[in-house]
Scaffold this motif. Sequence first.
Motif, mmCIF file in Angstrom:
data_model
loop_
_atom_site.group_PDB
_atom_site.id
_atom_site.type_symbol
_atom_site.label_atom_id
_atom_site.label_comp_id
_atom_site.label_asym_id
_atom_site.label_seq_id
_atom_site.Cartn_x
_atom_site.Cartn_y
_atom_site.Cartn_z
ATOM 1 N N ASP A 100 0.774 -0.997 0.215
ATOM 2 C CA ASP A 100 0.455 -0.175 0.411
ATOM 3 C C ASP A 100 0.795 0.989 0.476
ATOM 4 O O ASP A 100 1.893 1.214 0.279
ATOM 5 C CB ASP A 100 -0.871 0.371 1.296
ATOM 6 N N ASP A 101 0.379 1.850 0.209
ATOM 7 C CA ASP A 101 0.844 3.789 -0.422
ATOM 8 C C ASP A 101 2.135 3.771 0.956
ATOM 9 O O ASP A 101 1.889 3.669 2.197
ATOM 10 C CB ASP A 101 -0.015 4.763 0.169
ATOM 11 N N PRO A 102 3.758 3.740 0.589
ATOM 12 C CA PRO A 102 4.483 3.487 2.088
ATOM 13 C C PRO A 102 4.533 5.447 2.179
ATOM 14 O O PRO A 102 5.757 5.025 3.253
ATOM 15 C CB PRO A 102 6.080 2.872 0.793
ATOM 16 N N HIS A 103 4.478 6.057 1.961
ATOM 17 C CA HIS A 103 4.653 8.022 2.718
ATOM 18 C C HIS A 103 4.177 7.828 3.647
ATOM 19 O O HIS A 103 3.405 7.244 4.704
ATOM 20 C CB HIS A 103 3.732 8.361 1.730
ATOM 21 N N ASP A 104 4.237 9.007 4.693
ATOM 22 C CA ASP A 104 4.136 8.983 5.464
ATOM 23 C C ASP A 104 3.326 10.254 5.489
ATOM 24 O O ASP A 104 2.866 10.420 4.470
ATOM 25 C CB ASP A 104 5.845 9.456 6.607
ATOM 26 N N CYS A 105 2.312 10.791 6.612
ATOM 27 C CA CYS A 105 1.263 11.798 6.182
ATOM 28 C C CYS A 105 1.258 12.536 8.088
ATOM 29 O O CYS A 105 1.595 11.875 9.182
ATOM 30 C CB CYS A 105 -0.473 10.811 5.664
ATOM 31 N N VAL A 106 0.635 13.897 7.735
ATOM 32 C CA VAL A 106 0.336 14.987 8.774
ATOM 33 C C VAL A 106 -1.037 14.722 9.335
ATOM 34 O O VAL A 106 -1.761 14.671 8.602
ATOM 35 C CB VAL A 106 1.275 15.902 8.723
ATOM 36 N N LEU A 107 -1.081 14.166 10.443
ATOM 37 C CA LEU A 107 -2.369 14.659 11.027
ATOM 38 C C LEU A 107 -2.462 16.218 11.564
ATOM 39 O O LEU A 107 -1.598 15.878 12.751
ATOM 40 C CB LEU A 107 -2.711 13.482 11.739
ATOM 41 N N TYR A 108 -3.072 17.022 11.895
ATOM 42 C CA TYR A 108 -3.038 18.280 12.376
ATOM 43 C C TYR A 108 -4.685 17.957 13.277
ATOM 44 O O TYR A 108 -5.482 17.407 13.861
ATOM 45 C CB TYR A 108 -2.986 19.540 11.769
ATOM 46 N N HIS A 109 -3.990 18.885 14.995
ATOM 47 C CA HIS A 109 -4.965 19.060 15.864
ATOM 48 C C HIS A 109 -5.978 19.414 15.800
ATOM 49 O O HIS A 109 -6.040 20.852 14.440
ATOM 50 C CB HIS A 109 -3.799 20.024 17.024
ATOM 51 N N PRO A 110 -7.200 19.175 16.322
ATOM 52 C CA PRO A 110 -8.043 19.826 15.470
ATOM 53 C C PRO A 110 -8.807 20.910 15.795
ATOM 54 O O PRO A 110 -9.825 22.246 15.860
ATOM 55 C CB PRO A 110 -9.556 18.871 16.984
ATOM 56 N N LYS A 111 -8.493 21.063 16.917
ATOM 57 C CA LYS A 111 -8.255 23.243 17.433
ATOM 58 C C LYS A 111 -8.348 23.958 16.181
ATOM 59 O O LYS A 111 -8.347 24.965 16.157
ATOM 60 C CB LYS A 111 -7.253 23.145 18.305
ATOM 61 N N PHE A 112 -7.508 23.500 15.424
ATOM 62 C CA PHE A 112 -7.824 24.014 14.035
ATOM 63 C C PHE A 112 -8.554 24.124 13.150
ATOM 64 O O PHE A 112 -8.892 25.489 12.333
ATOM 65 C CB PHE A 112 -6.416 23.853 12.622
ATOM 66 N N LEU A 161 -3.248 9.044 17.865
ATOM 67 C CA LEU A 161 -4.679 10.408 17.468
ATOM 68 C C LEU A 161 -5.632 11.429 18.651
ATOM 69 O O LEU A 161 -5.582 11.860 19.198
ATOM 70 C CB LEU A 161 -5.998 9.068 17.181
ATOM 71 N N LYS A 162 -5.630 9.637 19.947
ATOM 72 C CA LYS A 162 -6.140 10.513 21.287
ATOM 73 C C LYS A 162 -5.517 11.839 21.921
ATOM 74 O O LYS A 162 -5.692 12.728 23.016
ATOM 75 C CB LYS A 162 -6.224 9.388 21.952
ATOM 76 N N LYS A 163 -3.704 11.190 21.520
ATOM 77 C CA LYS A 163 -3.262 12.180 22.516
ATOM 78 C C LYS A 163 -3.209 13.688 21.564
ATOM 79 O O LYS A 163 -3.187 14.346 22.147
ATOM 80 C CB LYS A 163 -1.568 11.802 22.325
ATOM 81 N N LEU A 164 -3.517 13.181 19.852
ATOM 82 C CA LEU A 164 -3.230 14.424 19.960
ATOM 83 C C LEU A 164 -4.361 14.986 19.752
ATOM 84 O O LEU A 164 -4.602 16.768 19.879
ATOM 85 C CB LEU A 164 -3.618 14.225 18.078
ATOM 86 N N CYS A 165 -5.992 14.522 19.831
ATOM 87 C CA CYS A 165 -7.144 15.649 20.293
ATOM 88 C C CYS A 165 -7.195 15.978 21.407
ATOM 89 O O CYS A 165 -8.467 16.981 21.364
ATOM 90 C CB CYS A 165 -8.506 14.708 19.511
ATOM 91 N N GLU A 166 -6.818 15.142 22.246
ATOM 92 C CA GLU A 166 -7.249 15.469 23.840
ATOM 93 C C GLU A 166 -6.512 16.495 24.854
ATOM 94 O O GLU A 166 -6.904 16.553 25.742
ATOM 95 C CB GLU A 166 -8.029 13.976 24.150
ATOM 96 N N CYS A 167 -5.170 16.647 23.930
ATOM 97 C CA CYS A 167 -4.487 17.286 24.467
ATOM 98 C C CYS A 167 -3.581 18.743 24.105
ATOM 99 O O CYS A 167 -3.921 17.968 22.865
ATOM 100 C CB CYS A 167 -3.583 16.624 25.362
ATOM 101 N N ASP A 168 -3.226 19.502 24.514
ATOM 102 C CA ASP A 168 -2.507 20.523 23.891
ATOM 103 C C ASP A 168 -1.466 20.459 23.740
ATOM 104 O O ASP A 168 -0.362 21.237 22.780
ATOM 105 C CB ASP A 168 -3.022 21.957 24.083
#
Length: 328
Positions: A100-112, A161-168
Amino acid sequence: MSVVRVGSRKSELALVQTNKVIDLLKFHYPEKIFEVVTYDTLGDKFNSLPLPKIGEKSLFTKELELALQRREVDLVVHSLKDLPSSLPKNLRIGAICKRDDPHDCVLYHPKFGSNVTPTSLNSLPNNSTVGSSSIRRISQLKQLYPQLIFLDIRGNVNTRLKKLCECDKYDAIILAKAGVDRMGWQDRIGQILNGDEFFYAVGQGALAVEIRSDDDATGGLVSIINDRETELCCLAERALMLHLQGGCSTPIGVKWHSQGRQSAVLEAACFSVEDNQRVTYRATVAMHTREDAEKLGQYIAQKMLEAGADTLLRAARGILATGGQNMQ
């Protein structure tokens, strides 16, 4: 073999991947029953520590391999990037599924918010924090985005993902796109790191089936889901990693550039964890056999060593030996 026992890690992503392999096998063997047996690996048990601080190899595979050697299971499913380039003598890779797609990707904090989500890491404010547990990713990102702060983040993809979404603590995190896609989180991806500059992990995006070397029955069973092109690409990458004496905790990355059916370009890089140094090398080759693939990986690795990659790797190992404190 009416019942086939399949070893897997317990995480949701691991089970999704294991069941993906089972579905491929069921298509060809609808009469067989596939039973999943789950295990906690060392990397799962110590998921709050940075990987270098655990101080062990085979962090996500050892318990599965022991179960295979004890004949508790007939085969195990791995993310190939987690599988060490040197396997126990009585075990082997029975199949590598289509990559499958071998690349890395970025997920941003939902605060944006949906209207102001950054279009790239470059659009984040200075001193924004980006989480990753990979020395390969952090070494490259520090060179590309020196205005950002990079912090270690551990746990399975759900935990991250939980750490990204639930803390700053984090403004963004970096994950393998293949894993994000398999979890059905495509709508969370803010950026794909697939430019000319960014190298992905050896084996990333591919799923591997490991079996006992003397188990011809299981070998014949799983060989039908082996993807030849993926196999040759990944064999070259793994031979390169082995020749460089690297592992999942070393700053080594690869990229493939297909040139039709007859040839491909493998490009590899080794990065400094402290400054902007890097050693890269690329070669074009026609690969027809496993030996061709392994020779390509070894050739590129040797060229990189001659260009100074060993100096960068020694420095990285020294930092990792102290727990990676200098990675930020």
